[in-house]
Design a protein around this motif. Structure first.
Motif, short mmCIF file in Angstrom:
data_model
loop_
_atom_site.label_atom_id
_atom_site.label_comp_id
_atom_site.label_asym_id
_atom_site.label_seq_id
_atom_site.Cartn_x
_atom_site.Cartn_y
_atom_site.Cartn_z
N ILE A 2 0.86 -1.18 0.00
CA ILE A 2 0.00 0.00 0.00
C ILE A 2 0.89 1.23 0.00
O ILE A 2 1.91 1.27 0.69
CB ILE A 2 -0.93 0.00 1.23
N LYS A 3 0.50 2.24 -0.77
CA LYS A 3 1.21 3.51 -0.80
C LYS A 3 0.23 4.63 -0.48
O LYS A 3 -0.91 4.59 -0.93
CB LYS A 3 1.79 3.79 -2.19
N ASP A 26 1.09 -2.96 6.27
CA ASP A 26 2.34 -2.34 5.85
C ASP A 26 2.04 -1.34 4.75
O ASP A 26 1.21 -1.61 3.87
CB ASP A 26 3.31 -3.39 5.30
N PHE A 27 2.69 -0.21 4.80
CA PHE A 27 2.48 0.80 3.76
C PHE A 27 3.71 1.67 3.61
O PHE A 27 4.57 1.72 4.50
CB PHE A 27 1.23 1.65 4.03
N GLU A 28 3.76 2.35 2.48
CA GLU A 28 4.85 3.26 2.18
C GLU A 28 4.28 4.67 2.09
O GLU A 28 3.24 4.88 1.47
CB GLU A 28 5.47 2.87 0.83
N ARG A 91 -5.48 15.17 -2.38
CA ARG A 91 -4.82 14.35 -1.38
C ARG A 91 -5.74 13.99 -0.24
O ARG A 91 -6.73 14.71 -0.03
CB ARG A 91 -3.59 15.09 -0.86
N PRO A 92 -5.40 12.94 0.46
CA PRO A 92 -4.38 11.95 0.17
C PRO A 92 -4.88 10.94 -0.85
O PRO A 92 -6.08 10.75 -1.00
CB PRO A 92 -4.16 11.26 1.52
N ILE A 93 -3.96 10.29 -1.52
CA ILE A 93 -4.30 9.19 -2.42
C ILE A 93 -3.65 7.95 -1.84
O ILE A 93 -2.47 7.96 -1.50
CB ILE A 93 -3.76 9.42 -3.84
N VAL A 94 -4.44 6.88 -1.73
CA VAL A 94 -3.92 5.61 -1.26
C VAL A 94 -4.09 4.60 -2.37
O VAL A 94 -5.16 4.47 -2.96
CB VAL A 94 -4.63 5.15 0.04
N VAL A 95 -2.99 3.90 -2.68
CA VAL A 95 -2.98 2.91 -3.76
C VAL A 95 -2.66 1.55 -3.15
O VAL A 95 -1.72 1.42 -2.37
CB VAL A 95 -1.93 3.27 -4.84
#
Length: 113
Positions: A2-3, A26-28, A91-95
């Motif tokens: 996830i970003k 977990d994400f970046e 924003r925010p954008i989560v991918v």
């Protein structure tokens, strides 16, 4: 992985980040004002969001009003503008893999995990 495309100065972006932190996933974190997404990356995000470039633009930003308001821009020109002026990116954008969400409201982020 996830970003989150994050702007620490934005309240909604901070709320979106908190949702990710609470999820335990977990994400970046990508601070997109410092690490500007490439034009190809923007196209990929738009594809995952299933929206047109204009829907990703923060049209109330001063940069938009001074440089682009009232102009008829192609999708390619809008992507160029988003790349050149990342402050215009909503924003925010989560991918997450093949899905993405704009966290407005921030709870929309939960729909992609």
């Amino acid at each position: 992985m996830i970003k989150i495309y994050h702007n620490p100065r934005c309240k909604k972006s901070r709320e979106g980040l908190a949702i990710l932190e609470e999820s335990g996933k977990d994400f970046e974190i990508i601070k997109y004002l410092d690490e500007v997404p490439s034009k190809e990356e923007l196209k990929s995000i738009l594809n995952k969001l299933k929206i047109s470039p204009i829907e990703l633009v923060r049209t109330q930003e001063k940069i938009w009003k001074e440089n682009f308001k009232g102009r008829s821009l192609s999708d390619s020109e809008l992507i160029d503008a988003l790349h050149e002026y990342p402050k215009l990116i909503e924003r925010p954008i989560v991918v997450n893999a093949y899905k993405a969400a704009i966290g407005r409201p921030p709870e929309q982020i939960k729909g992609i995990f």
